[in-house]
Motif scaffolding. Structure first.
Motif, short mmCIF file in Angstrom:
data_model
loop_
_atom_site.label_atom_id
_atom_site.label_comp_id
_atom_site.label_asym_id
_atom_site.label_seq_id
_atom_site.Cartn_x
_atom_site.Cartn_y
_atom_site.Cartn_z
N ARG A 142 -5.02 -5.81 7.73
CA ARG A 142 -4.28 -5.46 6.53
C ARG A 142 -4.90 -6.12 5.29
O ARG A 142 -4.96 -5.51 4.22
N ASP A 143 -5.39 -7.34 5.43
CA ASP A 143 -6.04 -8.02 4.29
C ASP A 143 -7.26 -7.23 3.82
O ASP A 143 -7.50 -7.10 2.62
N GLU A 144 -8.03 -6.72 4.77
CA GLU A 144 -9.21 -5.94 4.40
C GLU A 144 -8.82 -4.61 3.77
O GLU A 144 -9.44 -4.15 2.82
N GLU A 145 -7.74 -4.00 4.28
CA GLU A 145 -7.27 -2.75 3.69
C GLU A 145 -6.85 -2.96 2.24
O GLU A 145 -7.24 -2.20 1.35
N ILE A 146 -6.05 -3.97 2.00
CA ILE A 146 -5.58 -4.25 0.64
C ILE A 146 -6.76 -4.59 -0.27
O ILE A 146 -6.78 -4.22 -1.45
N SER A 147 -7.76 -5.28 0.28
CA SER A 147 -8.93 -5.66 -0.52
C SER A 147 -9.72 -4.45 -0.99
O SER A 147 -10.49 -4.54 -1.95
N ILE A 190 0.85 -1.18 0.00
CA ILE A 190 0.00 0.00 0.00
C ILE A 190 0.89 1.24 0.00
O ILE A 190 1.78 1.37 0.84
N THR A 191 0.69 2.14 -0.93
CA THR A 191 1.48 3.37 -0.96
C THR A 191 1.03 4.29 0.16
O THR A 191 -0.10 4.18 0.66
N LYS A 192 1.89 5.21 0.56
CA LYS A 192 1.56 6.09 1.67
C LYS A 192 0.31 6.92 1.43
O LYS A 192 -0.57 7.00 2.30
N PRO A 193 0.16 7.56 0.23
CA PRO A 193 -1.09 8.32 0.00
C PRO A 193 -2.33 7.45 0.06
O PRO A 193 -3.36 7.86 0.59
N GLN A 194 -2.24 6.22 -0.49
CA GLN A 194 -3.38 5.31 -0.43
C GLN A 194 -3.70 4.95 1.02
O GLN A 194 -4.86 4.92 1.44
N TYR A 195 -2.64 4.67 1.78
CA TYR A 195 -2.82 4.29 3.18
C TYR A 195 -3.50 5.42 3.96
O TYR A 195 -4.42 5.19 4.74
N GLU A 196 -3.07 6.65 3.70
CA GLU A 196 -3.66 7.79 4.39
C GLU A 196 -5.12 7.99 3.98
O GLU A 196 -5.96 8.35 4.81
#
Length: 325
Positions: free
Chosen positions: A73-78, A51-57
């Motif tokens: 983290r799995d849900e975030e990436i999904s 996950i890139t920093k802007p995406q994460y934010e």
């Protein structure tokens, strides 16, 4: 102390990925809900698991806006590169209930609105009664190749009108006069949830049979193909094509349920299956319109009589497209 007989109202905030949904914009505002996509970035940020920093934010801001914490983290990436339904609503009853019926209601409305398909594999939500609580049903699965639903931003108002009209036509409870439409709707959505071509054919044809066949005896495939081709098309050439399409689908279904269907001999494309699904979708909308004025047997009479007169056919089309088109 709260009176036990008094209804307890609570607010739910939901995010649910819509697999297959695509648009020309990354944010669509429908008023009661929004659909958004986490923006794409090419900035590399090691240590964030892809996950890139802007995406994460941006994900964090999304979760914060709906008061959700501790997402895996799995849900975030999904949730990356997938359009996300964001919904807030007030419910009552004193007990926390799953928002799945709200999500399903919207997905089924989108499916009826236009050709294509979307699915939801999991959702996360929090409530005013339990701030920060999360309830997740799984992770996003890879979409089936034919799973796509393109929705341009310019169609939002048309969709909202369609949604309002559909609410007028869908009964609060199916009864003996309209239950057949409920059966067709159910199998239409069953097919949309499946990837196997044979299973999809079976459900689509069941939906068509529920709509176009009554207590008629014999020549089922002919009656089904003839009535549906009359209902669906405006020219003789298209009518012939649809007659052939529906008859083929009926024959495929018969071979499948009797164990004689050979995929190697019947190279059916995703486009052919989607075409049958679209016949079902349009048919359901037309029957919903007609069912407000006529019982099932009367609708059959109108369809059958439209074969012999241009005025009869024109009147049938006018009444069957009164709303939802």
């Amino acid at each position: 102390m709260i009176n036990q007989n008094q209804e307890q109202k609570w607010t739910a905030k939901v995010i649910a990925p819509l697999v297959g949904f695509t648009s020309d914009k990354n944010f669509l505002d429908f008023g009661d809900f929004t659909i958004r996509k986490i923006r794409e970035d090419i900035i590399d940020s090691p240590g964030l698991g892809g996950i890139t920093k802007p995406q994460y934010e941006e994900l964090r801001e999304l979760f914060k806006s709906v008061e959700i914490t501790k997402v895996s983290r799995d849900e975030e990436i999904s949730l990356l590169e997938i359009y996300i339904l964001c919904l807030e609503y007030i419910d009552s009853g004193g007990a926390i209930t799953s928002p799945k019926y709200k999500i399903d209601e919207l997905i089924k409305t989108f499916r009826l609105y236009k050709t294509g398909n979307i699915r939801n594999y999991f959702f996360i939500f929090t409530t005013s009664s339990y701030p920060g609580a999360q309830f997740s049903g799984g992770i996003v699965q890879l979409p089936y190749p034919s799973l796509e639903y393109y929705f341009p931003c310019s169609e939002i108002n048309d969709f909202l009108t369609f949604k309002k009209d559909l609410t007028k036509l869908i009964p609060g409870e199916w009864n003996k006069n309209n239950r057949y439409i409920g059966v067709a709707l159910r199998h239409f959505n069953f097919a949309k949830e499946k990837d196997n071509i044979e299973d999809k054919i079976i459900d689509y044809v069941i939906a068509l049979e529920a709509l176009y066949l009554g207590k008629d005896s014999g020549e089922y495939s002919y009656r089904l193909a003839n009535r549906s081709s009359l209902m669906l098309n405006e020219t003789f050439t298209k009518r012939k094509d649809r007659f052939k399409n529906i008859k083929n689908a009926y024959n495929w279904r018969s071979e499948i349920v009797h164990g004689t269907f050979d995929p190697a001999e019947n190279e059916i494309t995703d486009e052919e299956i989607e075409k049958i699904g679209d016949f079902v979708r349009i048919s359901i909308k037309k029957f919903l319109n007609l069912s407000k004025h006529y019982k099932k047997e009367k609708i059959y009479k109108l369809i059958d009589e439209s074969l012999f007169g241009e005025n009869e056919w024109d009147n049938l089309q006018k009444e069957s497209t009164e709303l939802l088109f």
